[in-house]
Design a protein around this motif. Structure first.
Motif, short mmCIF file in Angstrom:
data_model
loop_
_atom_site.label_atom_id
_atom_site.label_comp_id
_atom_site.label_asym_id
_atom_site.label_seq_id
_atom_site.Cartn_x
_atom_site.Cartn_y
_atom_site.Cartn_z
N THR A 88 5.92 -63.90 -5.15
CA THR A 88 5.74 -62.70 -5.98
C THR A 88 5.72 -63.05 -7.45
O THR A 88 4.89 -62.57 -8.22
N LEU A 89 6.64 -63.93 -7.86
CA LEU A 89 6.68 -64.35 -9.26
C LEU A 89 5.40 -65.07 -9.66
O LEU A 89 4.80 -64.77 -10.70
N LEU A 90 4.96 -66.02 -8.83
CA LEU A 90 3.78 -66.80 -9.19
C LEU A 90 2.50 -65.97 -9.12
O LEU A 90 1.56 -66.23 -9.88
N LEU A 91 2.44 -64.99 -8.24
CA LEU A 91 1.27 -64.12 -8.22
C LEU A 91 1.20 -63.29 -9.51
O LEU A 91 0.12 -63.08 -10.07
N GLU A 92 2.36 -62.84 -9.98
CA GLU A 92 2.39 -62.10 -11.25
C GLU A 92 2.00 -63.01 -12.41
O GLU A 92 1.26 -62.61 -13.31
N VAL A 93 2.49 -64.24 -12.40
CA VAL A 93 2.12 -65.21 -13.44
C VAL A 93 0.62 -65.47 -13.41
O VAL A 93 -0.06 -65.48 -14.45
N ALA A 94 0.07 -65.67 -12.21
CA ALA A 94 -1.36 -65.94 -12.08
C ALA A 94 -2.19 -64.76 -12.56
O ALA A 94 -3.18 -64.93 -13.28
N ALA A 95 -1.80 -63.56 -12.14
CA ALA A 95 -2.59 -62.38 -12.49
C ALA A 95 -2.56 -62.11 -13.99
O ALA A 95 -3.61 -61.87 -14.61
N LYS A 96 -1.39 -62.18 -14.60
CA LYS A 96 -1.32 -61.88 -16.04
C LYS A 96 -1.95 -62.98 -16.88
O LYS A 96 -2.51 -62.72 -17.94
N GLY A 99 -7.17 -64.31 -20.10
CA GLY A 99 -8.31 -65.16 -20.40
C GLY A 99 -8.29 -66.53 -19.75
O GLY A 99 -9.28 -67.27 -19.85
N ALA A 100 -7.21 -66.93 -19.10
CA ALA A 100 -7.14 -68.23 -18.44
C ALA A 100 -7.81 -68.17 -17.07
O ALA A 100 -7.81 -67.13 -16.41
N ARG A 101 -8.37 -69.29 -16.66
CA ARG A 101 -8.96 -69.36 -15.32
C ARG A 101 -7.89 -69.91 -14.38
O ARG A 101 -7.42 -71.04 -14.55
N VAL A 102 -7.53 -69.12 -13.38
CA VAL A 102 -6.39 -69.43 -12.53
C VAL A 102 -6.84 -69.47 -11.08
O VAL A 102 -7.58 -68.59 -10.62
N ALA A 103 -6.37 -70.50 -10.36
CA ALA A 103 -6.61 -70.62 -8.93
C ALA A 103 -5.27 -70.51 -8.20
O ALA A 103 -4.29 -71.14 -8.59
N LEU A 160 -8.66 -66.83 -5.30
CA LEU A 160 -7.77 -67.07 -4.18
C LEU A 160 -8.41 -67.97 -3.15
O LEU A 160 -9.64 -67.97 -2.97
N ALA A 161 -7.56 -68.73 -2.45
CA ALA A 161 -8.03 -69.55 -1.34
C ALA A 161 -6.85 -69.83 -0.42
O ALA A 161 -5.71 -69.91 -0.87
N ALA A 162 -7.14 -69.96 0.88
CA ALA A 162 -6.13 -70.35 1.86
C ALA A 162 -6.58 -71.69 2.44
O ALA A 162 -7.58 -71.77 3.15
N ALA A 163 -5.86 -72.75 2.08
CA ALA A 163 -6.25 -74.10 2.49
C ALA A 163 -5.02 -74.98 2.55
O ALA A 163 -4.04 -74.76 1.84
N GLU A 174 0.40 -70.84 3.33
CA GLU A 174 1.31 -70.10 4.20
C GLU A 174 0.83 -68.69 4.49
O GLU A 174 1.25 -68.08 5.47
N GLU A 175 0.00 -68.13 3.63
CA GLU A 175 -0.45 -66.75 3.79
C GLU A 175 -1.97 -66.70 3.78
O GLU A 175 -2.64 -67.54 3.17
N ALA A 176 -2.50 -65.69 4.44
CA ALA A 176 -3.93 -65.44 4.39
C ALA A 176 -4.29 -64.74 3.07
O ALA A 176 -3.43 -64.17 2.39
N VAL A 177 -5.55 -64.81 2.74
CA VAL A 177 -6.01 -64.19 1.49
C VAL A 177 -5.75 -62.69 1.49
O VAL A 177 -5.37 -62.11 0.46
N GLU A 178 -5.88 -62.05 2.65
CA GLU A 178 -5.67 -60.60 2.72
C GLU A 178 -4.20 -60.26 2.44
O GLU A 178 -3.91 -59.21 1.86
N GLN A 179 -3.28 -61.11 2.85
CA GLN A 179 -1.87 -60.85 2.56
C GLN A 179 -1.61 -60.92 1.06
O GLN A 179 -0.86 -60.10 0.52
N ILE A 180 -2.22 -61.87 0.40
CA ILE A 180 -2.04 -61.99 -1.05
C ILE A 180 -2.66 -60.79 -1.75
O ILE A 180 -2.10 -60.25 -2.71
#
Length: 455
Positions: free
Chosen positions: A105-113, A118-122, A149-152, A127-133
């Motif tokens: 949850t923390l890292l998804l918020e960091v990635a989104a903000k 303006g940053a390009r974030v991957a 996003l990617a699940a790999a 552990e999770e599918a893209v739909e879960q994220i």
């Protein structure tokens, strides 16, 4: 009988053994040896001796005209604070924490903000599918952020993609799910974790993206995998949270680009994490009257002053051996403090149970909390309350003297900001208007002031 092509690696400490045994001889753990291949499988690249001899290294001086790289502000102020002011391009960060504490949850918020800034974030999840994220991002109100996003889990595919595409920040959740086809062992093993982490860190240093790795923790709270993984990265962060409390604390145990004593405070809610700009108000609670056995400690966490209530209870022991229970503080420090109170101040705790608790679930390691813990113990033993607007801080020596501590002015300013107008502690040169300082040279002075209500 062990085969010549096999070796056995401890999954707890990483020690290598030539044959299998039930117990690891290095760390003493049972049933942790796992069989792995001794030699690399076909297809592994090995540099020739001639090419190794032909190459050399080039030395440079300490002087450089290159400007210092600008940090990437993620938009999560508490995360940036712990990083040292933002994420450094080309750095590698390892984030660990208990299952369910909120790392993803923390890292998804960091990635989104960061992506919205303006940053390009991957964001690569093993552990999770893209739909879960996506569902989590929608619940957090971040579904519109341009995060890729990617699940790999295949390291070769991940490295190939990251070398073709240029990202500012790459988040891998988690390093224990990755596997490299160069090694025969399964994902999560010592060999795989070490190899995958090493390749990702090498990518960060060569191509420039900031890599954030999520690491699982063992039952002892340590990062799962060998300690060499912690040595590979530039920063090791821990996301902590006590069960039953809504807040989460982000700490840096290692940071090559900032201080290691900073903390970031978050509060977990239905829509994700919320940054807490004023942790003191969170840890102090809503209480209006100070009960006997409670003392407010003015502490420092990194560059941030934090006020927290220390609670003590001294009660007659119902059994032959008195009990000592501590939550949020060092039990050895409590034993020393009780000995000083008994030897220097004449307060007996030999036939009493002693309980000490840091309210709110925060863990304190600062020596300046000695006097606050002592004041709470004295207040409980004498059944006398400290003044409502009083904060306490100071270190206590074995001879009973109250020693000065650093950053006193910042502690006084934080106390005044929250409405406290009185300080009980060592003699201070720093003064803050509107805050009365009551000095105590020895612990006996503190006992006398609390018992006679003189402040």
């Amino acid at each position: 009988m062990a085969r010549d092509s096999a070796l056995y690696v401890c999954q707890s400490c990483g020690a290598v053994h030539g044959k299998w045994s039930g117990q690891c001889g290095a760390c003493g753990q049972w049933n942790t040896l796992s069989e792995e291949s001794r030699s690399a499988p076909p297809g592994a690249i090995k540099p020739s001796a001639a090419s190794a001899r032909s190459r050399g290294i080039q030395f440079e001086t300490l002087q450089s005209d290159a400007p210092e790289p600008l940090r990437i502000a993620t938009g999560v102020a508490e995360f940036d604070r712990v990083c040292g002011g933002g994420v450094v391009p080309g750095s590698a960060i390892l984030l660990s924490g208990d299952p369910g504490v909120g790392k993803s949850t923390l890292l998804l918020e960091v990635a989104a903000k960061a992506a919205l800034g303006g940053a390009r974030v991957a964001y690569i999840s093993g552990e999770e599918a893209v739909e879960q994220i996506r569902a989590r991002a929608k619940r957090m109100g971040l579904a519109e952020a341009p995060v890729e996003l990617a699940a790999a889990t295949a390291l070769r595919e991940i490295l190939g993609t990251l070398k073709r595409e240029r990202f500012d920040i790459v988040i891998v959740d988690s390093v224990q799910t990755l596997w490299s086809d160069v090694h025969d062992s399964g994902p999560g093993s010592i060999t795989q974790v070490r190899a995958c982490a090493g390749e990702l860190v090498r990518l960060a240093k060569n191509d420039g993206p900031a890599i954030v790795l999520v690491g699982h923790v063992t039952k002892d709270g340590q990062v799962a995998g060998p300690r060499v993984v912690e040595h590979l990265v530039d920063a090791v962060m821990t996301f902590e949270g006590e069960r039953g409390y809504p807040f989460r604390i982000l700490r840096a145990g290692k940071n090559r680009f900032g201080a290691t004593d900073e903390i970031g405070v978050f509060e977990m809610g239905d829509s994700g994490l919320r940054e807490v700009a004023n942790p003191s108000a969170l840890f102090l609670g809503e209480g209006k009257e100070r009960a006997p056995g409670a003392a407010v400690f003015a502490g420092i966490e990194g560059s941030r002053p934090v006020l927290v209530e220390m609670q003590a209870l001294v009660a007659p022991s119902a059994y032959g051996t008195p009990r000592r229970a501590v939550v949020g503080w060092d039990s050895g420090r409590l034993a020393m403090l009780l000995a000083v109170l008994e030897a220097r101040c004449g307060l007996g705790f030999g036939d009493k149970d002693v309980y000490l608790n840091v309210a709110g679930g925060l863990r304190i390691v600062e020596p300046a909390a000695d006097l606050a813990a002592a004041a709470a113990l004295i207040s409980s033993a004498l059944d006398t309350s400290l003044p409502q607007g009083c904060v306490v801080f100071g270190e206590i020596g074995l001879s009973g003297e109250v020693r000065s501590v650093g950053r006193a002015e910042a502690r006084l300013r934080e106390a005044q900001k929250l409405g406290f107008d009185q300080v009980l502690g060592p003699a201070l040169q720093a003064k803050t208007k509107g805050v009365k300082v009551t000095s105590a040279a020895r612990l006996t002075d503190v006992v006398e002031r609390i018992s006679q209500n003189r402040y």
